[in-house]
Scaffold this motif. Structure first.
Motif, PDB file in Angstrom:
ATOM      1  N   ILE A 135       0.867  -1.183   0.000  1.00  0.00           N
ATOM      2  CA  ILE A 135       0.000   0.000   0.000  1.00  0.00           C
ATOM      3  C   ILE A 135       0.901   1.229   0.000  1.00  0.00           C
ATOM      4  CG2 ILE A 135      -1.875   1.217   1.148  1.00  0.00           C
ATOM      5  CD1 ILE A 135      -2.553  -1.626   0.183  1.00  0.00           C
ATOM      6  N   GLY A 136       0.995   1.876  -1.152  1.00  0.00           N
ATOM      7  CA  GLY A 136       1.905   2.993  -1.332  1.00  0.00           C
ATOM      8  C   GLY A 136       3.096   2.556  -2.161  1.00  0.00           C
ATOM      9  N   PHE A 137       3.306   3.166  -3.322  1.00  0.00           N
ATOM     10  CA  PHE A 137       4.362   2.724  -4.220  1.00  0.00           C
ATOM     11  C   PHE A 137       5.327   3.861  -4.524  1.00  0.00           C
ATOM     12  CE2 PHE A 137       6.141   0.583  -8.034  1.00  0.00           C
ATOM     13  CZ  PHE A 137       6.329  -0.679  -7.494  1.00  0.00           C
ATOM     14  N   GLY A 138       5.745   4.543  -3.445  1.00  0.00           N
ATOM     15  CA  GLY A 138       6.835   5.498  -3.580  1.00  0.00           C
ATOM     16  C   GLY A 138       8.157   4.753  -3.536  1.00  0.00           C
ATOM     17  N   SER A 139       9.213   5.436  -3.145  1.00  0.00           N
ATOM     18  CA  SER A 139      10.534   4.798  -3.154  1.00  0.00           C
ATOM     19  C   SER A 139      10.601   3.625  -2.189  1.00  0.00           C
ATOM     20  CB  SER A 139      11.615   5.823  -2.816  1.00  0.00           C
ATOM     21  OG  SER A 139      11.399   6.411  -1.541  1.00  0.00           O
ATOM     22  N   ILE A 140       9.951   3.735  -1.032  1.00  0.00           N
ATOM     23  CA  ILE A 140       9.972   2.634  -0.064  1.00  0.00           C
ATOM     24  C   ILE A 140       9.130   1.472  -0.557  1.00  0.00           C
ATOM     25  CG2 ILE A 140       9.240   1.932   2.244  1.00  0.00           C
ATOM     26  CD1 ILE A 140      10.090   4.732   3.205  1.00  0.00           C
ATOM     27  N   GLY A 141       7.919   1.749  -0.993  1.00  0.00           N
ATOM     28  CA  GLY A 141       7.054   0.686  -1.488  1.00  0.00           C
ATOM     29  C   GLY A 141       7.672  -0.047  -2.663  1.00  0.00           C
ATOM     30  N   GLU A 142       8.315   0.705  -3.548  1.00  0.00           N
ATOM     31  CA  GLU A 142       8.944   0.072  -4.706  1.00  0.00           C
ATOM     32  C   GLU A 142      10.134  -0.786  -4.284  1.00  0.00           C
ATOM     33  OE1 GLU A 142      10.395   1.149  -9.257  1.00  0.00           O
ATOM     34  OE2 GLU A 142       9.687   2.740  -7.914  1.00  0.00           O
ATOM     35  N   ALA A 143      10.903  -0.329  -3.289  1.00  0.00           N
ATOM     36  CA  ALA A 143      12.033  -1.131  -2.799  1.00  0.00           C
ATOM     37  C   ALA A 143      11.552  -2.421  -2.149  1.00  0.00           C
ATOM     38  CB  ALA A 143      12.856  -0.308  -1.810  1.00  0.00           C
ATOM     39  N   VAL A 144      10.466  -2.338  -1.388  1.00  0.00           N
ATOM     40  CA  VAL A 144       9.871  -3.538  -0.780  1.00  0.00           C
ATOM     41  C   VAL A 144       9.423  -4.503  -1.878  1.00  0.00           C
ATOM     42  CG1 VAL A 144       7.898  -4.398   0.548  1.00  0.00           C
ATOM     43  CG2 VAL A 144       9.177  -2.406   1.363  1.00  0.00           C
ATOM     44  N   ALA A 145       8.740  -3.973  -2.876  1.00  0.00           N
ATOM     45  CA  ALA A 145       8.244  -4.812  -3.969  1.00  0.00           C
ATOM     46  C   ALA A 145       9.394  -5.480  -4.720  1.00  0.00           C
ATOM     47  CB  ALA A 145       7.405  -3.959  -4.931  1.00  0.00           C
ATOM     48  N   HIS A 146      10.456  -4.731  -4.959  1.00  0.00           N
ATOM     49  CA  HIS A 146      11.599  -5.256  -5.710  1.00  0.00           C
ATOM     50  C   HIS A 146      12.251  -6.419  -4.959  1.00  0.00           C
ATOM     51  CE1 HIS A 146      15.583  -5.359  -7.620  1.00  0.00           C
ATOM     52  NE2 HIS A 146      14.991  -4.816  -8.676  1.00  0.00           N
ATOM     53  N   ILE A 147      12.469  -6.246  -3.656  1.00  0.00           N
ATOM     54  CA  ILE A 147      13.062  -7.326  -2.860  1.00  0.00           C
ATOM     55  C   ILE A 147      12.132  -8.537  -2.829  1.00  0.00           C
ATOM     56  CG2 ILE A 147      13.764  -8.020  -0.534  1.00  0.00           C
ATOM     57  CD1 ILE A 147      14.782  -5.175  -0.121  1.00  0.00           C
ATOM     58  N   GLY A 148      10.838  -8.272  -2.658  1.00  0.00           N
ATOM     59  CA  GLY A 148       9.884  -9.375  -2.595  1.00  0.00           C
ATOM     60  C   GLY A 148       9.837 -10.188  -3.867  1.00  0.00           C
ATOM     61  N   HIS A 149       9.822  -9.495  -5.003  1.00  0.00           N
ATOM     62  CA  HIS A 149       9.690 -10.195  -6.284  1.00  0.00           C
ATOM     63  C   HIS A 149      10.992 -10.852  -6.724  1.00  0.00           C
ATOM     64  CE1 HIS A 149       8.017 -11.148 -10.192  1.00  0.00           C
ATOM     65  NE2 HIS A 149       9.051 -10.572 -10.775  1.00  0.00           N
ATOM     66  N   PHE A 150      12.074 -10.072  -6.722  1.00  0.00           N
ATOM     67  CA  PHE A 150      13.330 -10.586  -7.269  1.00  0.00           C
ATOM     68  C   PHE A 150      14.159 -11.340  -6.226  1.00  0.00           C
ATOM     69  CE2 PHE A 150      12.224  -7.112 -10.159  1.00  0.00           C
ATOM     70  CZ  PHE A 150      12.316  -7.782 -11.377  1.00  0.00           C
ATOM     71  N   ASP A 208       6.224  -3.990 -15.083  1.00  0.00           N
ATOM     72  CA  ASP A 208       5.207  -4.930 -15.549  1.00  0.00           C
ATOM     73  C   ASP A 208       5.071  -6.144 -14.637  1.00  0.00           C
ATOM     74  OD1 ASP A 208       7.547  -6.280 -16.140  1.00  0.00           O
ATOM     75  OD2 ASP A 208       7.281  -6.219 -18.314  1.00  0.00           O
ATOM     76  N   TRP A 209       5.975  -6.288 -13.666  1.00  0.00           N
ATOM     77  CA  TRP A 209       5.872  -7.406 -12.726  1.00  0.00           C
ATOM     78  C   TRP A 209       5.032  -7.054 -11.503  1.00  0.00           C
ATOM     79  CZ3 TRP A 209       8.243  -5.637  -8.337  1.00  0.00           C
ATOM     80  CH2 TRP A 209       9.256  -4.670  -8.495  1.00  0.00           C
ATOM     81  N   VAL A 210       4.454  -5.857 -11.500  1.00  0.00           N
ATOM     82  CA  VAL A 210       3.557  -5.422 -10.418  1.00  0.00           C
ATOM     83  C   VAL A 210       2.145  -5.284 -10.962  1.00  0.00           C
ATOM     84  CG1 VAL A 210       3.022  -3.614  -8.738  1.00  0.00           C
ATOM     85  CG2 VAL A 210       5.408  -4.172  -9.239  1.00  0.00           C
ATOM     86  N   GLU A 211       1.179  -5.850 -10.255  1.00  0.00           N
ATOM     87  CA  GLU A 211      -0.232  -5.658 -10.591  1.00  0.00           C
ATOM     88  C   GLU A 211      -0.771  -4.518  -9.734  1.00  0.00           C
ATOM     89  OE1 GLU A 211      -4.610  -7.795 -10.111  1.00  0.00           O
ATOM     90  OE2 GLU A 211      -2.791  -9.027  -9.950  1.00  0.00           O
ATOM     91  N   PHE A 212      -1.093  -3.409 -10.364  1.00  0.00           N
ATOM     92  CA  PHE A 212      -1.644  -2.274  -9.640  1.00  0.00           C
ATOM     93  C   PHE A 212      -3.161  -2.432  -9.550  1.00  0.00           C
ATOM     94  CE2 PHE A 212       2.422  -0.724 -11.177  1.00  0.00           C
ATOM     95  CZ  PHE A 212       2.934  -0.149 -10.014  1.00  0.00           C
ATOM     96  N   SER A 213      -3.670  -2.266  -8.335  1.00  0.00           N
ATOM     97  CA  SER A 213      -5.084  -2.527  -8.123  1.00  0.00           C
ATOM     98  C   SER A 213      -5.602  -1.690  -6.961  1.00  0.00           C
ATOM     99  CB  SER A 213      -5.292  -4.029  -7.853  1.00  0.00           C
ATOM    100  OG  SER A 213      -6.665  -4.344  -7.841  1.00  0.00           O
ATOM    101  N   SER A 214      -6.865  -1.924  -6.596  1.00  0.00           N
ATOM    102  CA  SER A 214      -7.465  -1.195  -5.477  1.00  0.00           C
ATOM    103  C   SER A 214      -6.978  -1.767  -4.151  1.00  0.00           C
ATOM    104  CB  SER A 214      -8.984  -1.301  -5.536  1.00  0.00           C
ATOM    105  OG  SER A 214      -9.395  -2.627  -5.248  1.00  0.00           O
ATOM    106  N   ILE A 215      -7.064  -0.961  -3.119  1.00  0.00           N
ATOM    107  CA  ILE A 215      -6.622  -1.399  -1.797  1.00  0.00           C
ATOM    108  C   ILE A 215      -7.465  -2.574  -1.320  1.00  0.00           C
ATOM    109  CG2 ILE A 215      -6.452  -0.703   0.629  1.00  0.00           C
ATOM    110  CD1 ILE A 215      -5.730   2.099  -0.353  1.00  0.00           C
ATOM    111  N   VAL A 216      -8.753  -2.536  -1.579  1.00  0.00           N
ATOM    112  CA  VAL A 216      -9.635  -3.615  -1.131  1.00  0.00           C
ATOM    113  C   VAL A 216      -9.271  -4.930  -1.814  1.00  0.00           C
ATOM    114  CG1 VAL A 216     -12.019  -4.448  -1.090  1.00  0.00           C
ATOM    115  CG2 VAL A 216     -11.520  -2.054  -0.544  1.00  0.00           C
ATOM    116  N   LYS A 217      -9.039  -4.894  -3.114  1.00  0.00           N
ATOM    117  CA  LYS A 217      -8.674  -6.117  -3.822  1.00  0.00           C
ATOM    118  C   LYS A 217      -7.331  -6.650  -3.326  1.00  0.00           C
ATOM    119  CE  LYS A 217      -7.887  -8.092  -8.426  1.00  0.00           C
ATOM    120  NZ  LYS A 217      -7.841  -7.828  -9.885  1.00  0.00           N
ATOM    121  N   ILE A 218      -6.387  -5.745  -3.111  1.00  0.00           N
ATOM    122  CA  ILE A 218      -5.074  -6.163  -2.630  1.00  0.00           C
ATOM    123  C   ILE A 218      -5.189  -6.817  -1.260  1.00  0.00           C
ATOM    124  CG2 ILE A 218      -2.827  -5.307  -1.834  1.00  0.00           C
ATOM    125  CD1 ILE A 218      -3.093  -3.168  -4.061  1.00  0.00           C
ATOM    126  N   ALA A 219      -5.933  -6.189  -0.353  1.00  0.00           N
ATOM    127  CA  ALA A 219      -6.089  -6.746   0.992  1.00  0.00           C
ATOM    128  C   ALA A 219      -6.724  -8.126   0.951  1.00  0.00           C
ATOM    129  CB  ALA A 219      -6.927  -5.804   1.848  1.00  0.00           C
TER     130      ALA A 219
END
Length: 327
Positions: free
Chosen positions: A146-161, A179-190
């Motif tokens: 939830i939140g895809f700024g520099s911190i969210g993107e770093a978390v996502a990168h470590i998680g995926h790769f 393209d390896w991130v699915e952007f969606s609503s908060i409710v769907k993500i939760a």
């Protein structure tokens, strides 16, 4: 010489740079008064704790509030803009440190690291090894950010790769993304996340965002990690969900009240990991934050527009205020 006030210590080498051109005062040191007195004489304040808005009208010599960090909830930005005080921050300086800490919390929960340590010291062994058969790898799990700024993107990168996780993310802007991130609503993500990481700024729209309704959409094996701001999670709702085992666990590095009060009911939640707001604090991140904060401070003392100005709309008022020379 101009006066630069530090609410808390910063990197020693960067402090030395400031001392070459300014009188540097650190709250808590001998001969340095309380914030409400010192801010009146300060030309710039490097901020690592909340600044009350009511102090600004009397601070007529103040040019800028420089946030030593990313989040701006410590600074009353609107009040600063109203009186022509510049506000800056240090974007992208602690993302790696926070992201690494997030995965320490994730692994701590999923592999029960703290629990194993505590119980083995109490004489357990065989039961812990038998219980390990119920644990799971995080590879292949869905990571919701939830939140895809520099911190969210770093978390996502470590998680995926790093761990082979599937990544879903929610963000305010509609700009493109990996393209390896699915952007969606908060409710769907939760509803789909095995691990839900809160990495968004605190604002009027995100305060209490993780509430009873949103938690109710999560599945029972999911966990929540908060390394952003405590008030983004409704702590009462989280406590109820943990006690009723409606989610598997949570890890918090931030709280609505800090330090965490001795009588906080969070302390009694067995499936909760507690961390003292240190996710973004490492030698490396503190040095980067200090470098950026001091660089902008030096520009400000020269009367130049800082690189990381936040309240850009107020620049005309700021520039006019700066016409008065520093004495």
């Amino acid at each position: 010489m101009p006066v630069v006030l530090l609410t808390d210590p910063i990197d020693h080498a960067e402090t030395a740079k400031l001392q070459q051109v300014a009188e540097v005062r650190l709250l808590g040191e001998a001969q340095v008064g309380p914030l409400e007195d010192e801010i009146i004489e300060a030309n710039a304040v490097i901020v690592r704790r909340p600044i009350p808005s009511e102090l600004l009208p009397a601070a007529t010599s103040l040019r800028a509030l420089i946030r030593h960090g990313v989040g701006l909830d410590f600074i009353p930005v609107e009040a600063a803009s109203a009186v022509g005080v510049a506000v800056t921050n240090t974007p992208d300086t602690n993302a790696q440190s926070v992201a690494e800490h997030v995965f320490g919390l994730i692994l701590g929960l999923h592999r029960r690291i703290a629990q194993n340590d505590r119980l083995i010291r109490a004489g357990e062994w065989h039961a812990l090894r038998a219980d390990a058969l119920s644990l799971h790898e995080i590879a292949g799990m869905t990571l919701g950010v939830i939140g895809f700024g520099s911190i969210g993107e770093a978390v996502a990168h470590i998680g995926h790769f790093g761990f082979g996780m599937n990544v879903m993310a929610a963000r305010q802007t509609q700009r493109g993304g990996p393209d390896w991130v699915e952007f969606s609503s908060i409710v769907k993500i939760a509803s789909q996340a095995d691990v839900l990481v809160v990495a968004c700024p605190l604002s009027a729209s995100t305060r209490g965002l993780i509430d009873t309704r949103l938690i109710s959409t999560m599945h029972r094996d999911a966990i929540i990690i908060n390394a952003a701001r405590g008030a983004i999670i409704d702590e009462t709702a989280l406590i109820a969900a943990l006690r009723e085992q409606r989610i598997a666990g949570a890890a918090l590095d931030v709280f609505s009240q800090q330090p965490l009060p001795d009588d906080s009911p969070l302390r009694s939640c067995a499936n909760l990991l507690l961390s003292p707001h240190v996710a973004g604090v490492t030698c490396e991140s503190m040095r980067r934050m200090s470098e950026v904060a001091v660089s902008d401070t030096l520009q400000i003392l020269k009367g130049k527009k800082p690189k990381h100005l936040v309240n850009t709309d107020a620049w005309p008022q700021i520039a006019e205020r700066w016409l008065q020379p520093i004495t």
